[in-house]
Design a protein around this motif. Structure first.
Motif, PDB file in Angstrom:
ATOM      1  N   HIS A   1       0.835  -1.203   0.000  1.00  0.00           N
ATOM      2  CA  HIS A   1       0.000   0.000   0.000  1.00  0.00           C
ATOM      3  C   HIS A   1       0.869   1.251   0.000  1.00  0.00           C
ATOM      4  O   HIS A   1       0.655   2.174  -0.795  1.00  0.00           O
ATOM      5  N   ASP A   2       1.887   1.269   0.861  1.00  0.00           N
ATOM      6  CA  ASP A   2       2.749   2.455   0.943  1.00  0.00           C
ATOM      7  C   ASP A   2       3.566   2.661  -0.338  1.00  0.00           C
ATOM      8  O   ASP A   2       3.761   3.785  -0.789  1.00  0.00           O
ATOM      9  N   VAL A   3       4.050   1.562  -0.927  1.00  0.00           N
ATOM     10  CA  VAL A   3       4.804   1.679  -2.189  1.00  0.00           C
ATOM     11  C   VAL A   3       3.909   2.317  -3.249  1.00  0.00           C
ATOM     12  O   VAL A   3       4.309   3.247  -3.961  1.00  0.00           O
ATOM     13  N   GLU A   4       2.676   1.827  -3.315  1.00  0.00           N
ATOM     14  CA  GLU A   4       1.807   2.272  -4.407  1.00  0.00           C
ATOM     15  C   GLU A   4       1.308   3.706  -4.203  1.00  0.00           C
ATOM     16  O   GLU A   4       1.206   4.475  -5.152  1.00  0.00           O
ATOM     17  N   VAL A   5       1.053   4.065  -2.950  1.00  0.00           N
ATOM     18  CA  VAL A   5       0.656   5.453  -2.661  1.00  0.00           C
ATOM     19  C   VAL A   5       1.809   6.392  -3.015  1.00  0.00           C
ATOM     20  O   VAL A   5       1.628   7.425  -3.669  1.00  0.00           O
ATOM     21  N   LEU A   6       3.014   6.004  -2.618  1.00  0.00           N
ATOM     22  CA  LEU A   6       4.200   6.837  -2.860  1.00  0.00           C
ATOM     23  C   LEU A   6       4.444   7.040  -4.359  1.00  0.00           C
ATOM     24  O   LEU A   6       4.620   8.166  -4.838  1.00  0.00           O
ATOM     25  N   LEU A   7       4.446   5.949  -5.113  1.00  0.00           N
ATOM     26  CA  LEU A   7       4.738   6.065  -6.553  1.00  0.00           C
ATOM     27  C   LEU A   7       3.596   6.797  -7.272  1.00  0.00           C
ATOM     28  O   LEU A   7       3.849   7.589  -8.192  1.00  0.00           O
ATOM     29  N   ALA A   8       2.368   6.557  -6.841  1.00  0.00           N
ATOM     30  CA  ALA A   8       1.238   7.249  -7.466  1.00  0.00           C
ATOM     31  C   ALA A   8       1.342   8.756  -7.208  1.00  0.00           C
ATOM     32  O   ALA A   8       1.053   9.567  -8.096  1.00  0.00           O
ATOM     33  N   GLN A   9       1.787   9.108  -6.008  1.00  0.00           N
ATOM     34  CA  GLN A   9       1.988  10.533  -5.670  1.00  0.00           C
ATOM     35  C   GLN A   9       3.062  11.142  -6.574  1.00  0.00           C
ATOM     36  O   GLN A   9       2.921  12.263  -7.061  1.00  0.00           O
ATOM     37  N   ALA A  10       4.132  10.376  -6.795  1.00  0.00           N
ATOM     38  CA  ALA A  10       5.225  10.870  -7.651  1.00  0.00           C
ATOM     39  C   ALA A  10       4.723  11.065  -9.082  1.00  0.00           C
ATOM     40  O   ALA A  10       5.055  12.051  -9.737  1.00  0.00           O
ATOM     41  N   VAL A  11       3.913  10.142  -9.548  1.00  0.00           N
ATOM     42  CA  VAL A  11       3.359  10.246 -10.906  1.00  0.00           C
ATOM     43  C   VAL A  11       2.427  11.460 -10.993  1.00  0.00           C
ATOM     44  O   VAL A  11       2.465  12.230 -11.953  1.00  0.00           O
TER      45      VAL A  11
ATOM     46  N   ASN B   1      10.245  13.186 -16.897  1.00  0.00           N
ATOM     47  CA  ASN B   1      10.684  12.632 -15.611  1.00  0.00           C
ATOM     48  C   ASN B   1      11.195  11.215 -15.802  1.00  0.00           C
ATOM     49  O   ASN B   1      10.694  10.485 -16.666  1.00  0.00           O
ATOM     50  N   LEU B   2      12.148  10.827 -14.965  1.00  0.00           N
ATOM     51  CA  LEU B   2      12.628   9.449 -14.966  1.00  0.00           C
ATOM     52  C   LEU B   2      12.553   8.894 -13.545  1.00  0.00           C
ATOM     53  O   LEU B   2      13.035   9.539 -12.605  1.00  0.00           O
ATOM     54  N   HIS B   3      11.952   7.726 -13.418  1.00  0.00           N
ATOM     55  CA  HIS B   3      11.984   7.024 -12.136  1.00  0.00           C
ATOM     56  C   HIS B   3      12.868   5.790 -12.302  1.00  0.00           C
ATOM     57  O   HIS B   3      12.658   5.010 -13.240  1.00  0.00           O
ATOM     58  N   TYR B   4      13.828   5.631 -11.411  1.00  0.00           N
ATOM     59  CA  TYR B   4      14.721   4.466 -11.451  1.00  0.00           C
ATOM     60  C   TYR B   4      14.538   3.699 -10.143  1.00  0.00           C
ATOM     61  O   TYR B   4      14.830   4.217  -9.058  1.00  0.00           O
ATOM     62  N   LEU B   5      14.012   2.487 -10.253  1.00  0.00           N
ATOM     63  CA  LEU B   5      13.694   1.700  -9.054  1.00  0.00           C
ATOM     64  C   LEU B   5      14.379   0.344  -9.137  1.00  0.00           C
ATOM     65  O   LEU B   5      14.371  -0.282 -10.200  1.00  0.00           O
TER      66      LEU B   5
ATOM     67  N   ALA C   1       1.276  -3.876 -10.324  1.00  0.00           N
ATOM     68  CA  ALA C   1       1.296  -2.551  -9.662  1.00  0.00           C
ATOM     69  C   ALA C   1       1.909  -1.514 -10.597  1.00  0.00           C
ATOM     70  O   ALA C   1       1.385  -0.401 -10.725  1.00  0.00           O
ATOM     71  N   LEU C   2       3.004  -1.877 -11.272  1.00  0.00           N
ATOM     72  CA  LEU C   2       3.639  -0.923 -12.194  1.00  0.00           C
ATOM     73  C   LEU C   2       2.682  -0.533 -13.308  1.00  0.00           C
ATOM     74  O   LEU C   2       2.609   0.630 -13.702  1.00  0.00           O
ATOM     75  N   GLU C   3       1.956  -1.524 -13.827  1.00  0.00           N
ATOM     76  CA  GLU C   3       0.994  -1.222 -14.914  1.00  0.00           C
ATOM     77  C   GLU C   3      -0.060  -0.234 -14.459  1.00  0.00           C
ATOM     78  O   GLU C   3      -0.444   0.681 -15.181  1.00  0.00           O
ATOM     79  N   ARG C   4      -0.543  -0.412 -13.220  1.00  0.00           N
ATOM     80  CA  ARG C   4      -1.579   0.494 -12.699  1.00  0.00           C
ATOM     81  C   ARG C   4      -1.013   1.903 -12.494  1.00  0.00           C
ATOM     82  O   ARG C   4      -1.639   2.896 -12.848  1.00  0.00           O
ATOM     83  N   ILE C   5       0.188   1.974 -11.928  1.00  0.00           N
ATOM     84  CA  ILE C   5       0.735   3.272 -11.505  1.00  0.00           C
ATOM     85  C   ILE C   5       1.250   4.074 -12.684  1.00  0.00           C
ATOM     86  O   ILE C   5       1.055   5.287 -12.768  1.00  0.00           O
ATOM     87  N   TYR C   6       1.942   3.394 -13.601  1.00  0.00           N
ATOM     88  CA  TYR C   6       2.658   4.121 -14.663  1.00  0.00           C
ATOM     89  C   TYR C   6       1.901   4.082 -15.988  1.00  0.00           C
ATOM     90  O   TYR C   6       2.525   4.015 -17.048  1.00  0.00           O
ATOM     91  N   GLU C   7       0.596   4.186 -15.918  1.00  0.00           N
ATOM     92  CA  GLU C   7      -0.204   4.183 -17.138  1.00  0.00           C
ATOM     93  C   GLU C   7       0.238   5.349 -18.043  1.00  0.00           C
ATOM     94  O   GLU C   7       0.330   6.501 -17.583  1.00  0.00           O
ATOM     95  N   GLY C   8       0.569   5.048 -19.287  1.00  0.00           N
ATOM     96  CA  GLY C   8       0.966   6.104 -20.227  1.00  0.00           C
ATOM     97  C   GLY C   8       2.445   6.453 -20.186  1.00  0.00           C
ATOM     98  O   GLY C   8       2.902   7.267 -20.977  1.00  0.00           O
ATOM     99  N   TRP C   9       3.198   5.865 -19.258  1.00  0.00           N
ATOM    100  CA  TRP C   9       4.650   6.103 -19.207  1.00  0.00           C
ATOM    101  C   TRP C   9       5.347   4.983 -19.987  1.00  0.00           C
ATOM    102  O   TRP C   9       4.772   3.910 -20.216  1.00  0.00           O
ATOM    103  N   ASP C  10       6.606   5.244 -20.371  1.00  0.00           N
ATOM    104  CA  ASP C  10       7.425   4.181 -20.979  1.00  0.00           C
ATOM    105  C   ASP C  10       8.149   3.446 -19.859  1.00  0.00           C
ATOM    106  O   ASP C  10       9.010   4.034 -19.194  1.00  0.00           O
ATOM    107  N   VAL C  11       7.773   2.184 -19.661  1.00  0.00           N
ATOM    108  CA  VAL C  11       8.339   1.436 -18.539  1.00  0.00           C
ATOM    109  C   VAL C  11       9.137   0.252 -19.075  1.00  0.00           C
ATOM    110  O   VAL C  11       8.636  -0.514 -19.898  1.00  0.00           O
TER     111      VAL C  11
END
Ligand code: SAM
Length: 238
Positions: free
Chosen positions: A128-138, A145-149, A181-191
């Protein structure tokens, strides 16, 4: 039956290791790999030169980002002094880094950071915390922007008797649940996600105490590129 270690003992472990300048199984004091430097060098000129390093540890990624010209906000639950001391050994770097002593899950991301790095740390948070955090960043992302995880999934951690160790509240992602989770959070980004098997051995006994499938994620926000600049989404410069 797994043994449960508390979050507090995990936090104390890293705080002590960093205070005493010790390396850990993750080789905290190792320099960043060449591929990360190549990634930084490939960023477009118009990326905001502000970066966030979540769970900075001994500061290797913070220093690499600052040396690449970013001003950096470095967040870790461990005391700030070891990184402040390390930064003071570099000319001009200290003034480009703000060190924040905080739990990542309590650090609100409200800024359009050009680069966000979270290496070997998100697996310690709850899903939950990972997804809230990354969603906030998005959500806070306004530009290129670039996210490196780097995130451990399918973790097996054992003590000297072969008993599984779990850490209170940790995400325990599988490769499948993390991919979803990545698919949900980074919709429309190049992952892009690179998967590899990671093991850590005890220095003396050579016993493998940690095994995981590591996901190395680069997520780039698609953004209309200003005329004349190369876009991160692979489009050619106009
Ligand atoms: C394995 S180290 C990674 C350090 C660094 N990112 C690197 O790869 O060199 C994990 C770091 O995350 C920090 N950490 C773990 N859980 C945290 C949390 N919930 N909030 C803030 N920092 C945390 C620890 O203090 C430690 O410095």
């Amino acid at each position: 039956m797994p043994v449960q270690h508390s979050k507090a003992s995990l936090h104390a472990f890293y705080a002590d290791a960093l205070r005493n300048g010790q390396s850990t199984g993750e080789k905290l004091r190792a320099p960043v790999p060449a591929r990360f430097l190549t990634l930084l060098a490939s960023l477009p000129a118009d990326i905001p030169r502000r970066a966030l390093d979540l769970g900075y540890g001994a500061g290797a990624y913070t220093i690499a980002l600052a040396e690449a010209g970013f001003t950096v906000v470095a967040v870790d639950q461990a005391p700030a002094e070891p990184l402040l001391h390390r930064l003071s050994e570099y000319e001009d770097l200290a003034e480009r880094v703000t060190v924040v002593e905080s739990l990542i899950e309590q650090y609100p991301i409200r800024e359009d950071f050009g680069a966000i790095v979270a290496k070997d740390v998100l697996h310690y948070l709850s899903q939950h915390d990972v997804e809230v955090l990354l969603a906030q960043a998005v959500q806070s992302s306004r530009s290129v922007n670039l996210h490196y995880l780097e995130v451990f999934t399918a973790i097996s951690r054992t003590d000297a008797h072969g008993v599984q160790i779990h850490i209170e509240g940790e995400a325990r992602y599988t490769p499948e649940s993390f991919s979803r989770a990545l698919e949900r959070i980074y919709e429309g980004w190049d992952v892009t996600v690179r998967w590899d098997n990671h093991t850590e051995q005890d220095a003396r006994s050579r016993r493998t105490y940690f095994e995981a499938t590591r996901a190395t994620v680069t997520a780039a926000r698609r953004c209309p590129a200003p005329v004349g600049s190369a876009a991160m989404n692979g489009r050619k410069a106009a």
